[in-house]
Design a protein around this motif. Structure first.
Motif, PDB file in Angstrom:
ATOM      1  N   UNK A  13      57.721  49.111  33.211  1.00 43.72           N
ATOM      2  CA  UNK A  13      57.130  49.655  31.978  1.00 43.72           C
ATOM      3  C   UNK A  13      55.626  49.395  31.905  1.00 43.72           C
ATOM      4  N   UNK A  14      55.209  48.168  32.225  1.00 39.35           N
ATOM      5  CA  UNK A  14      53.781  47.852  32.129  1.00 39.35           C
ATOM      6  C   UNK A  14      52.940  48.705  33.057  1.00 39.35           C
ATOM      7  N   UNK A  15      53.416  48.864  34.291  1.00 38.87           N
ATOM      8  CA  UNK A  15      52.690  49.678  35.269  1.00 38.87           C
ATOM      9  C   UNK A  15      52.620  51.132  34.820  1.00 38.87           C
ATOM     10  N   UNK A  16      53.765  51.680  34.417  1.00 35.83           N
ATOM     11  CA  UNK A  16      53.798  53.078  33.996  1.00 35.83           C
ATOM     12  C   UNK A  16      53.008  53.289  32.708  1.00 35.83           C
ATOM     13  N   UNK A  17      53.073  52.325  31.803  1.00 38.19           N
ATOM     14  CA  UNK A  17      52.326  52.452  30.545  1.00 38.19           C
ATOM     15  C   UNK A  17      50.836  52.584  30.815  1.00 38.19           C
ATOM     16  N   UNK A  18      50.320  51.776  31.735  1.00 35.22           N
ATOM     17  CA  UNK A  18      48.886  51.820  32.048  1.00 35.22           C
ATOM     18  C   UNK A  18      48.489  53.176  32.620  1.00 35.22           C
ATOM     19  N   UNK A  19      49.282  53.695  33.553  1.00 37.33           N
ATOM     20  CA  UNK A  19      48.977  54.997  34.158  1.00 37.33           C
ATOM     21  C   UNK A  19      49.107  56.132  33.147  1.00 37.33           C
ATOM     22  N   UNK A 204      55.075  58.703  41.952  1.00 32.24           N
ATOM     23  CA  UNK A 204      56.156  59.662  41.734  1.00 32.24           C
ATOM     24  C   UNK A 204      56.768  59.485  40.355  1.00 32.24           C
ATOM     25  N   UNK A 205      56.985  58.236  39.958  1.00 33.54           N
ATOM     26  CA  UNK A 205      57.571  57.962  38.644  1.00 33.54           C
ATOM     27  C   UNK A 205      56.630  58.437  37.544  1.00 33.54           C
ATOM     28  N   UNK A 206      55.318  58.203  37.725  1.00 34.24           N
ATOM     29  CA  UNK A 206      54.338  58.659  36.737  1.00 34.24           C
ATOM     30  C   UNK A 206      54.373  60.180  36.614  1.00 34.24           C
ATOM     31  N   UNK A 207      54.407  60.878  37.747  1.00 40.21           N
ATOM     32  CA  UNK A 207      54.471  62.332  37.726  1.00 40.21           C
ATOM     33  C   UNK A 207      55.716  62.831  37.027  1.00 40.21           C
ATOM     34  N   UNK A 208      56.841  62.172  37.301  1.00 39.83           N
ATOM     35  CA  UNK A 208      58.113  62.506  36.655  1.00 39.83           C
ATOM     36  C   UNK A 208      57.995  62.316  35.139  1.00 39.83           C
ATOM     37  N   UNK A 209      57.377  61.200  34.746  1.00 37.82           N
ATOM     38  CA  UNK A 209      57.231  60.890  33.318  1.00 37.82           C
ATOM     39  C   UNK A 209      56.328  61.907  32.614  1.00 37.82           C
ATOM     40  N   UNK A 210      55.203  62.237  33.226  1.00 35.64           N
ATOM     41  CA  UNK A 210      54.283  63.209  32.635  1.00 35.64           C
ATOM     42  C   UNK A 210      54.960  64.560  32.454  1.00 35.64           C
ATOM     43  N   UNK A 211      55.711  64.994  33.483  1.00 34.80           N
ATOM     44  CA  UNK A 211      56.397  66.284  33.402  1.00 34.80           C
ATOM     45  C   UNK A 211      57.437  66.276  32.282  1.00 34.80           C
ATOM     46  N   UNK A 212      58.187  65.160  32.162  1.00 30.30           N
ATOM     47  CA  UNK A 212      59.227  65.065  31.136  1.00 30.30           C
ATOM     48  C   UNK A 212      58.624  65.056  29.734  1.00 30.30           C
ATOM     49  N   UNK A 213      57.525  64.330  29.563  1.00 31.84           N
ATOM     50  CA  UNK A 213      56.886  64.262  28.244  1.00 31.84           C
ATOM     51  C   UNK A 213      56.321  65.617  27.836  1.00 31.84           C
ATOM     52  N   UNK A 214      55.660  66.298  28.766  1.00 31.23           N
ATOM     53  CA  UNK A 214      55.091  67.610  28.435  1.00 31.23           C
ATOM     54  C   UNK A 214      56.181  68.643  28.175  1.00 31.23           C
TER      55      UNK A 214
END
Length: 223
Positions: A13-19, A204-214
């Motif tokens: 969570x901390x890593x992904x939150x920062x990105x 990859x996880x960040x890209x997945x998260x950005x796509x899901x949020x948008x």
């Protein structure tokens, strides 16, 4: 965007939150940072939190809620934020809803990072931290030092924290399932939850998260 990030310990969570906060140009607001900032500044809430922490007790919800609301009142959070570690339980989630309602704003999404329990235990129990600098972190499988037991950065001894022992990790997971996981169902009823796998490389996880949020934000707009 206004986002709540949830997931078990070891989900990254901390890593992904920062990105995510950087990519979305919104402040990353974590419970740990709130506690440290209030304690360092000697605020009334910080003094109350420190008293509980020094006694080995959990900080009461009302103190955590007060710190979160004070942080959300700051100008940089007026156009969006990413909450990491708050809300921790349904009572805090309801308090956040009440705060947002008072300010006539709403969450855009709740991002749920999903990781199998065995992977969580492997990630955390395999961590090795430098005794000289806790920012130097290695892993017995994912990020091995050049010399076993020795920090690549400063030559300090690498060790596993007591809290990172497998039995302690499983206990933390039980607390997460009991106290925090129920907020996922709470937010699902509001149609806010997007769940993604947190397995794989960070990018990859960040890209997945950005796509899901948008995708979630676009579906809200078209609804």
């Amino acid at each position: 965007m206004r986002i709540v990030l949830v997931g078990p310990p070891g989900a990254g969570k901390g890593t992904q939150a920062a990105f995510l906060a950087k990519n979305l140009s919104i402040p990353h607001i974590s419970t740990g940072d709130l506690f440290r900032a209030n304690i360092n500044r000697g605020t009334d809430l910080g003094k109350r939190a420190k008293a509980y922490m020094d006694a080995g007790d959990l900080v009461p919800d009302e103190v955590t809620i007060g710190m979160a609301e004070d942080r959300l009142d700051r100008p940089d959070a007026s156009e969006g934020f990413l909450l990491d570690g708050f809300p921790r339980n349904e009572h805090q989630a309801r308090a956040l809803d009440a705060y947002l309602a008072r300010h006539e704003i709403a969450l855009d999404g709740v991002l749920d990072l999903e990781v199998p329990e065995d992977e969580v235990v492997k990630r955390i129990a395999g961590r090795r931290i430098c005794r000289n600098d806790s920012a130097h972190v290695f892993h017995v499988e994912y990020k091995q030092p050049k010399t076993e037991g020795v920090c690549d950065e400063c030559g300090g001894e690498l060790y596993r924290r007591d809290d990172d022992a497998p039995d302690k990790v499983r206990n933390r997971l039980e607390i997460y399932h009991r106290e925090t996981e129920p907020i996922i169902d709470y937010y699902k009823k509001q149609g806010l939850v997007v769940t993604i796998s947190a397995l794989g490389p960070v990018a990859e996880v960040t890209g997945r998260a950005m796509a899901a949020l948008h995708a979630g934000a676009d579906s809200e707009k078209s609804a």
